[in-house]
Design a protein around this motif. Structure first.
Motif, PDB file in Angstrom:
ATOM      1  N   PHE B  27      57.682  77.166  61.079  1.00 15.79           N
ATOM      2  CA  PHE B  27      56.303  77.464  60.504  1.00 15.79           C
ATOM      3  C   PHE B  27      56.349  78.496  59.345  1.00 15.79           C
ATOM      4  O   PHE B  27      57.153  78.425  58.707  1.00 15.79           O
ATOM      5  CB  PHE B  27      55.623  78.533  61.561  1.00 15.79           C
ATOM      6  N   SER B  28      55.335  78.513  58.606  1.00 16.18           N
ATOM      7  CA  SER B  28      55.209  79.189  57.308  1.00 16.18           C
ATOM      8  C   SER B  28      54.238  80.163  57.378  1.00 16.18           C
ATOM      9  O   SER B  28      53.067  79.874  58.079  1.00 16.18           O
ATOM     10  CB  SER B  28      55.057  78.246  56.167  1.00 16.18           C
ATOM     11  N   CYS B  29      54.306  81.032  56.367  1.00 16.45           N
ATOM     12  CA  CYS B  29      52.994  82.209  56.386  1.00 16.45           C
ATOM     13  C   CYS B  29      53.015  82.478  54.930  1.00 16.45           C
ATOM     14  O   CYS B  29      53.819  82.787  54.187  1.00 16.45           O
ATOM     15  CB  CYS B  29      53.551  83.402  57.135  1.00 16.45           C
ATOM     16  N   GLU B  30      51.719  82.420  54.513  1.00 14.37           N
ATOM     17  CA  GLU B  30      51.253  82.497  53.134  1.00 14.37           C
ATOM     18  C   GLU B  30      50.997  84.165  52.783  1.00 14.37           C
ATOM     19  O   GLU B  30      50.515  84.925  53.510  1.00 14.37           O
ATOM     20  CB  GLU B  30      49.830  81.844  52.895  1.00 14.37           C
ATOM     21  N   PRO B  31      51.017  84.460  51.534  1.00 12.44           N
ATOM     22  CA  PRO B  31      50.743  85.766  51.115  1.00 12.44           C
ATOM     23  C   PRO B  31      49.291  86.011  51.281  1.00 12.44           C
ATOM     24  O   PRO B  31      48.529  85.211  51.119  1.00 12.44           O
ATOM     25  CB  PRO B  31      51.193  85.778  49.341  1.00 12.44           C
ATOM     26  N   GLY B  32      48.939  87.287  51.639  1.00 17.63           N
ATOM     27  CA  GLY B  32      47.425  87.456  52.094  1.00 17.63           C
ATOM     28  C   GLY B  32      47.161  87.338  53.301  1.00 17.63           C
ATOM     29  O   GLY B  32      46.023  87.036  53.528  1.00 17.63           O
ATOM     30  N   LYS B  33      48.070  86.545  54.035  1.00 18.38           N
ATOM     31  CA  LYS B  33      47.616  86.029  55.442  1.00 18.38           C
ATOM     32  C   LYS B  33      48.219  87.013  56.346  1.00 18.38           C
ATOM     33  O   LYS B  33      49.311  87.240  56.318  1.00 18.38           O
ATOM     34  CB  LYS B  33      47.860  84.556  55.481  1.00 18.38           C
ATOM     35  N   VAL B  34      47.595  86.792  57.401  1.00 22.45           N
ATOM     36  CA  VAL B  34      48.361  87.524  58.566  1.00 22.45           C
ATOM     37  C   VAL B  34      48.708  86.464  59.691  1.00 22.45           C
ATOM     38  O   VAL B  34      47.747  85.644  60.158  1.00 22.45           O
ATOM     39  CB  VAL B  34      47.485  88.634  59.472  1.00 22.45           C
ATOM     40  N   PHE B  35      50.046  86.067  60.111  1.00 19.91           N
ATOM     41  CA  PHE B  35      50.660  85.237  61.006  1.00 19.91           C
ATOM     42  C   PHE B  35      50.867  85.967  62.417  1.00 19.91           C
ATOM     43  O   PHE B  35      51.771  86.734  62.326  1.00 19.91           O
ATOM     44  CB  PHE B  35      51.746  84.552  60.349  1.00 19.91           C
ATOM     45  N   GLY B  36      50.521  85.577  63.479  1.00 23.90           N
ATOM     46  CA  GLY B  36      50.441  86.039  64.794  1.00 23.90           C
ATOM     47  C   GLY B  36      51.424  85.296  65.541  1.00 23.90           C
ATOM     48  O   GLY B  36      51.237  84.228  65.766  1.00 23.90           O
ATOM     49  N   LEU B  37      52.340  85.823  65.750  1.00 22.35           N
ATOM     50  CA  LEU B  37      53.383  85.248  66.647  1.00 22.35           C
ATOM     51  C   LEU B  37      53.375  85.737  68.287  1.00 22.35           C
ATOM     52  O   LEU B  37      53.639  86.873  68.436  1.00 22.35           O
ATOM     53  CB  LEU B  37      54.988  85.545  66.401  1.00 22.35           C
ATOM     54  N   LEU B  38      52.896  84.790  69.173  1.00 21.80           N
ATOM     55  CA  LEU B  38      52.558  85.162  70.461  1.00 21.80           C
ATOM     56  C   LEU B  38      53.606  84.511  71.359  1.00 21.80           C
ATOM     57  O   LEU B  38      54.049  83.411  70.989  1.00 21.80           O
ATOM     58  CB  LEU B  38      51.141  84.800  70.753  1.00 21.80           C
ATOM     59  N   GLY B  39      53.486  84.821  72.754  1.00 20.52           N
ATOM     60  CA  GLY B  39      54.248  84.240  73.735  1.00 20.52           C
ATOM     61  C   GLY B  39      54.771  85.378  74.835  1.00 20.52           C
ATOM     62  O   GLY B  39      54.689  86.486  74.724  1.00 20.52           O
ATOM     63  N   PRO B  40      55.034  84.721  75.902  1.00 15.11           N
ATOM     64  CA  PRO B  40      55.408  85.592  77.253  1.00 15.11           C
ATOM     65  C   PRO B  40      56.641  86.359  76.805  1.00 15.11           C
ATOM     66  O   PRO B  40      57.377  86.015  75.726  1.00 15.11           O
ATOM     67  CB  PRO B  40      55.396  84.785  78.229  1.00 15.11           C
ATOM     68  N   ASN B  41      57.042  87.397  77.595  1.00 14.55           N
ATOM     69  CA  ASN B  41      58.072  88.175  77.332  1.00 14.55           C
ATOM     70  C   ASN B  41      59.182  87.344  77.195  1.00 14.55           C
ATOM     71  O   ASN B  41      59.571  86.414  78.218  1.00 14.55           O
ATOM     72  CB  ASN B  41      58.361  89.313  78.473  1.00 14.55           C
ATOM     73  N   GLY B  42      60.403  87.747  76.527  1.00 10.64           N
ATOM     74  CA  GLY B  42      61.410  86.582  76.650  1.00 10.64           C
ATOM     75  C   GLY B  42      61.398  85.208  75.914  1.00 10.64           C
ATOM     76  O   GLY B  42      62.220  84.464  76.165  1.00 10.64           O
ATOM     77  N   ALA B  43      60.092  85.088  75.391  1.00  2.91           N
ATOM     78  CA  ALA B  43      59.838  83.657  74.754  1.00  2.91           C
ATOM     79  C   ALA B  43      60.709  83.430  73.536  1.00  2.91           C
ATOM     80  O   ALA B  43      61.080  82.287  73.185  1.00  2.91           O
ATOM     81  CB  ALA B  43      58.665  83.389  74.824  1.00  2.91           C
ATOM     82  N   GLY B  44      61.117  84.522  72.923  1.00  2.48           N
ATOM     83  CA  GLY B  44      61.715  84.266  71.684  1.00  2.48           C
ATOM     84  C   GLY B  44      61.270  84.811  70.528  1.00  2.48           C
ATOM     85  O   GLY B  44      61.564  84.608  69.216  1.00  2.48           O
ATOM     86  N   LYS B  45      60.356  85.588  70.785  1.00  5.55           N
ATOM     87  CA  LYS B  45      59.557  86.131  69.498  1.00  5.55           C
ATOM     88  C   LYS B  45      60.373  87.138  68.576  1.00  5.55           C
ATOM     89  O   LYS B  45      60.465  87.065  67.148  1.00  5.55           O
ATOM     90  CB  LYS B  45      58.232  87.181  70.007  1.00  5.55           C
ATOM     91  N   THR B  46      60.967  88.020  69.469  1.00  6.02           N
ATOM     92  CA  THR B  46      61.778  89.175  68.692  1.00  6.02           C
ATOM     93  C   THR B  46      62.747  88.596  67.984  1.00  6.02           C
ATOM     94  O   THR B  46      63.219  89.006  66.821  1.00  6.02           O
ATOM     95  CB  THR B  46      62.053  90.346  69.656  1.00  6.02           C
ATOM     96  N   THR B  47      63.302  87.640  68.475  1.00  7.74           N
ATOM     97  CA  THR B  47      64.621  86.796  68.160  1.00  7.74           C
ATOM     98  C   THR B  47      64.168  86.217  66.576  1.00  7.74           C
ATOM     99  O   THR B  47      64.797  86.314  65.790  1.00  7.74           O
ATOM    100  CB  THR B  47      65.286  85.783  68.901  1.00  7.74           C
TER     101      THR B  47
END
Lengths: 541, 245
Positions: B27-47
Motif C-alpha cells: 500500500f502507499s500513503c500520501e502526504p497530508g492524508k491519513v491511512f487507517g490500518l485495520l484488522g482483528p487482533n493478531g492480524a499483523g497491523k503492529t508488525t
C-alpha cells in the motif's frame, strides 16, 4: 557514534542515580555495609569473647584431683620469670617494669594516664608498695594461700582483662618480649586456669535418666567408672558443669618418675559447647605449663637445666613475615571476595533497570526508533552499568581501608596492622575494572533478554553464586598464582589481589590477568550488542 | 510518503514453528492524508507499522519512507518518522523536559532548536504545569501529551500511530484524534491502526484491512461503504467473515 553513546550514557546515568535501589547497591551498601559489618561483628565477638573469658567455669573433680591440679599451677606460678625476678630483683627499675607491665593489664586508660604523670621517684616508691601488695610472700610458699589470692584477684579483675590490647601497650614500653609473654601467660593461666575455675564435688553431680546414653570415650583414653561417666556426660550436656578433671594423686607428682611410665590426667569436655571448650583451653594450658615447671624443677634438682629436656629450641621469633604481611594474608582472603561481590551487586540493579526495566516500562521501542544504532544503545547502557559496578567496587575498597583504619580496633582485628603502598593500591584498583566490565556486559545481555524486571532478577540470582565463587579462591588452601591461573577470569583477579597485598608484584601475571579479563569482558560486551540486534530479544514480551 | 510493496515478515514461533505475520502487503500513503490500518487482533497491523518505522526488518518485499529504503537507509527513515502507541511509556524518574531533551539529542537536533521546540510544544499541549515534574507523578492524560510532544519533537514528516487511543479516557482519546487531524492539516503523512470505527470514519482518507497477514481490503472509506454497507463496524465484520470462509 560517540555522540550517540554519550547521549544515552548521560541519560541512563541520571536515571540510574535517581533509582533508590541502585543507589543502595552502588553507594550505600559498599560505603556503609563494611564498617557496619565490622563494627557489629567486632562488638559481638568482643563482647562474647570477653564474657566467655571472664566467666567462671565449673569443673567436676574429686578432692585429690583438685589438690594435684592446684599443686601444678602453683608450681608453674613459682617458676615464672616474674616470680623469680620478684624474688631476686636487683633493682627497683626491674621490678617497676614488670609491675607496670602486669598492672597495665588491668588498668584503665585513665589510671594509666595518672600513673605516667607521676614523677620517677613517686613511681619507684609506688612500684615497691604495689609489688608487696600484689605478691604477698605467702602466695609463693603456700598453694592454698595462692589459690585464695588468685581467686580474689580474678574476681576483682576479670572484667578488665584485655590481653591483646595490653600486649600492644607493653610493646610500646620497650619491655622484653620474654617478660611480656611470662606476664601474660601468668595471668592467663593463673587467673583463668585457677581463679576463674570453680571445682564441683562429684557427689553433687545429678543422676541422668535411664534412657541417657553417654558418648563413648576414645580407646586410648584411660578407663573410667561407667556410672561416673554417665553423670559427667549428663552434667556437661545440661551445662551443670563445663568439664571433668581427673588428676594423678598429688603425692605422685612430687616423686621421681619411675621407668618409662608417665602420669596421665583426664579432662573430659565437649568442644561443641563454648564454655566447655573454654574450660578445656584453660585447664589444659595450666596443666601444660605446670607440667613444664615440674620438669624444670626436677632438672634443677639434678643440676641440669632446660637444655637437657629441650636440646633444640625452636624460636618462633624468627618468622620473616612482618605483622603487616600476616595482616595482608588475612585481608587477601577477604578483599577479592568483597571487591568482586560489590562489583556484582553494583552492576546488577542498574543492568536490570536499564534493560528489562526499559522493556517493562515500554520505553525500549521508542529508543530503538531513534536514529541511534543498536550498538550505540548497547554500549551507552553498558557503560552505565560498568560505571556503577566500578564505583561500587572502588567505594567498597575505600570503605574497607577506612574500616580497618578507624573501625577495626578491638579483639577481632586489632592485630591486623598493615600498610599498602600507593602503587599497590592503584594496581588493585585497576584490577577491579576488568571484572566490572565482564559483569556489565553479561548483565546487560541477560537483562535485555528477560521479559521483565522479575525475570531478570531470577536469572541473575543464581549467577551470583557462579560468578562470586571464583572470588573465594584465595581463601582456599593450595591455590597459588601461576600462569595457568592467570588465564582464568575472576580467579586470576582474586589471586592477583591477594598476591599484591602480600607485596608480590608480578607484572607478567598482571598483564595476562588484565588481558584475559578484558578479552572476556569484550566477549560479554559483544554478546550484549548481539542481543540488542536481535528482534526476538527486543520484542520478547 | 510511505510506500510498501509485497511486505513479508516471518518469524520463529513456539516449538520452532514458522509464523507468517505478513504475507505480501502492499500500500502507499500520501502526504497530508491519513491511512487507517485495520484488522482483528493478531492480524499483523503492529508488525506492519513496526517494519515501516524500522523497529523490525522485513523478511521479504520492500518499503520506502520519504523515498528512503526502510532496510538500507533505516537511520534516515527513523529521522523522518515519529512513532506513538498507547503502550509507549516514559522514563518515570525523568521530567518531561528531560525526556524531550534526551530525544532531541538522540535525533541530533541542535540545543537551541531543542529548547525552542520544547517551548513551542509546551504551549501547544499545555504542559507548563508539569514540565519539570517527574513523569511517574503524571496522570495518564499528561503522559500522553508528553508522548505526543516526544513523537513530533523532531518535526517528522511521517507519523505512525499504533492503536493510539486504546484504553484511554474519552478526553485524552479526543486530544489524540485532534492531534492526528492537526498532523494532516500540517501536511504530514499519517498511518495509524485502530479498532475504533468512529475514529476511522472521522480521520481516515484511505484504509487497509489486514487479516491473517494479508490485505483484505485497500481503498477509500467510500469504496468500503459501497462494498460492505454504510455501517463501518458491520462492514468490517462482514469482510472478516468472508475472509474466514
Amino acid at each position: 557514534m560517540i555522540r550517540g553513546i554519550w547521549t544515552i550514557y548521560r541519560k541512563e546515568l541520571v536515571d540510574t542515580l535517581r533509582d533508590r535501589r541502585t543507589l543502595i547497591f552502588m553507594l550505600l551498601l559498599p560505603v556503609l555495609a563494611l564498617p557496619a559489618m565490622m563494627l557489629g561483628i567486632n562488638k559481638i565477638v568482643e563482647s562474647a569473647v570477653r564474657q566467655q573469658q571472664s566467666q567462671v567455669v565449673k569443673i567436676a573433680a574429686d578432692e585429690e584431683s583438685q589438690q594435684a591440679y592446684l599443686l601444678l599451677v602453683h608450681k608453674w606460678f613459682t617458676d615464672t620469670n616474674m616470680a623469680r625476678v620478684r624474688a631476686s630483683a636487683q633493682s627497683v627499675s626491674d621490678l617497676q617494669n614488670i609491675l607496670n607491665s602486669v598492672e597495665s593489664l588491668f588498668s584503665s586508660e585513665e589510671q594509666g594516664a595518672v600513673k605516667s604523670a607521676r614523677s620517677e621517684n613517686e613511681q619507684s616508691a609506688a612500684a615497691r608498695e604495689a609489688l608487696e601488695e600484689d605478691f604477698p610472700a605467702a602466695v609463693l610458699k603456700d598453694p592454698a594461700e595462692f589459690q585464695q589470692w588468685v581467686t580474689q584477684r580474678a574476681k576483682e579483675l576479670r572484667e578488665d582483662i584485655d590481653v591483646d590490647k595490653t600486649r600492644e601497650q607493653l610493646k610500646k614500653q620497650n619491655i622484653s618480649k620474654a617478660t611480656i609473654k611470662e606476664s601474660l601467660d601468668f595471668y592467663r593461666v593463673a587467673l583463668k586456669g585457677l581463679g576463674l575455675i570453680e571445682f564441683v564435688d562429684l557427689a553433687t553431680l545429678k543422676e541422668p535418666p535411664d534412657s541417657f546414653q553417654p558418648p563413648k570415650l576414645p580407646d586410648d583414653v584411660q578407663e573410667m567408672d561407667e556410672v561416673l561417666m554417665r553423670k559427667v556426660a549428663w552434667g556437661i550436656r545440661n551445662k551443670d558443669i563445663a568439664g571433668y578433671l581427673q588428676m594423678p594423686p598429688r603425692n605422685e607428682l612430687g616423686k621421681e618418675p619411675l621407668g618409662a611410665e608417665q602420669l596421665t590426667s583426664l579432662l573430659i569436655h565437649d568442644s561443641t559447647e563454648d564454655l566447655s571448650d573454654e574450660a578445656y583451653s584453660r585447664v589444659s594450658r595450666a596443666l601444660r605449663e605446670g607440667s613444664k615447671a615440674l620438669a624444670l624443677d626436677r632438672l634443677r634438682a639434678k643440676d641440669l637445666d632446660i637444655r637437657y629436656q629441650n636440646p633444640v629450641k625452636v624460636s618462633s621469633e624468627a618468622d620473616l613475615a612482618t605483622d603487616s604481611d600476616i595482616a595482608m594474608k588475612i585481608i587477601g582472603g577477604i578483599l577479592p571476595y568483597l571487591v568482586i561481590a560489590f562489583a556484582f551487586l553494583g552492576g546488577m540493579y542498574p543492568a536490570i533497570d536499564i534493560g528489562a526495566g526499559e522493556k517493562e516500562r515500554n520505553t525500549l521501542e521508542t529508543l530503538i526508533l531513534a536514529p541511534a544504532t543498536r550498538t550505540e544503545i548497547a554500549i551507552g547502557k553498558f557503560l552505565v552499568i560498568f560505571t556503577s559496578s566500578v564505583t561500587a567496587s572502588m567505594l567498597g575498597l575505600a570503605s574497607m581501608a577506612a574500616s580497618f583504619k578507624y573501625v577495626a580496633s578491638s579483639t577481632l582485628l586489632s592485630n591486623l596492622q598493615f600498610q599498602v603502598s600507593p602503587s599497590v593500591a592503584v594496581s588493585i584498583a585497576l584490577l577491579v575494572i576488568p571484572p566490572a566490565a565482564m559483569f556489565a556486559g553479561l548483565f546487560l545481555a541477560i537483562s535485555i533478554y528477560a521479559r521483565s524486571f522479575k525475570e531478570a532478577q531470577s536469572y541473575m540470582a543464581p549467577l551470583q553464586f557462579v560468578l562470586i565463587l571464583p572470588a573465594l579462591a584465595p581463601a582456599l588452601p593450595g591455590i597459588e598464582m601461576s600462569w595457568k591461573v592467570a588465564f582464568i577470569p575472576l580467579v586470576n583477579v582474586a589471586m592477583l589481589t591477594k598476591d599484591f597485598l602480600k607485596g608480590n608484584l608480578h607484572w607478567g601475571y598482571y598483564s595476562v590477568t588484565i588481558s584475559t579479563c578484558l578479552a572476556a569482558a569484550a566477549a560479554c560486551v559483544l554478546y550484549a550488542v548481539w542481543q540488542f540486534r536481535r528482534e526476538e530479544v527486543l520484542f520478547r514480551t | 510518503m510511505i510506500e510498501v510493496k509485497d511486505l513479508q515478515k516471518t518469524y520463529k514461533g513456539r516449538k520452532s514453528k514458522r509464523v507468517e505475520a505478513l504475507r505480501g502487503v502492499s500500500f502507499s500513503c500520501e502526504p497530508g492524508k491519513v491511512f487507517g490500518l485495520l484488522g482483528p487482533n493478531g492480524a499483523g497491523k503492529t508488525t506492519a507499522l513496526r517494519i515501516i518505522s524500522t523497529a523490525l526488518r522485513p523478511t521479504g518485499g520492500e518499503g520506502r519512507v520519504m523515498g528512503k529504503d526502510i532496510v538500507r537507509e533505516s537511520a534516515e527513515v527513523r529521522r523522518n518518522v515519529g512513532f506513538l502507541s498507547t503502550n509507549t511509556g516514559l522514563y518515570g524518574r525523568l521530567t518531561p523536559r528531560e525526556v524531550l531533551w534526551y530525544f532531541g539529542r538522540l535525533f541530533q537536533m541542535p540545543p537551541g532548536e531543542i529548547e525552542s521546540r520544547i517551548q513551542e510544544l509546551t504551549t501547544t499541549f499545555g504542559m507548563d504545569e508539569f514540565l519539570d515534574r517527574a513523569c511517574d507523578k503524571l496522570s495518564t492524560g499528561m503522559r500522553q501529551k508528553v508522548n505526543i510532544a516526544r513523537t513530533v519533537l523532531h518535526s517528522p514528516p511521517v507519523i505512525v500511530f499504533d492503536e493510539p487511543t486504546t484504553g484511554l479516557d474519552v478526553i485524552t482519546a479526543k486530544s489524540i484524534v485532534e492531534f492526528i487531524e492537526r498532523c494532516r492539516e500540517e501536511g504530514r503523512t499519517v498511518i495509524f491502526s485502530t479498532h475504533h470505527m468512529t475514529e476511522v470514519d472521522r480521520l481516515c482518507d484511505q484504509i487497509g484491512i489486514i487479516d491473517s497477514g494479508q490485505l483484505a481490503f485497500l481503498g477509500e472509506i467510500d469504496e468500503f461503504r459501497e462494498k460492505y454497507g454504510q455501517h463501518l463496524d458491520e462492514g468490517f465484520i462482514k469482510l472478516i467473515e468472508e475472509q474466514a470462509a
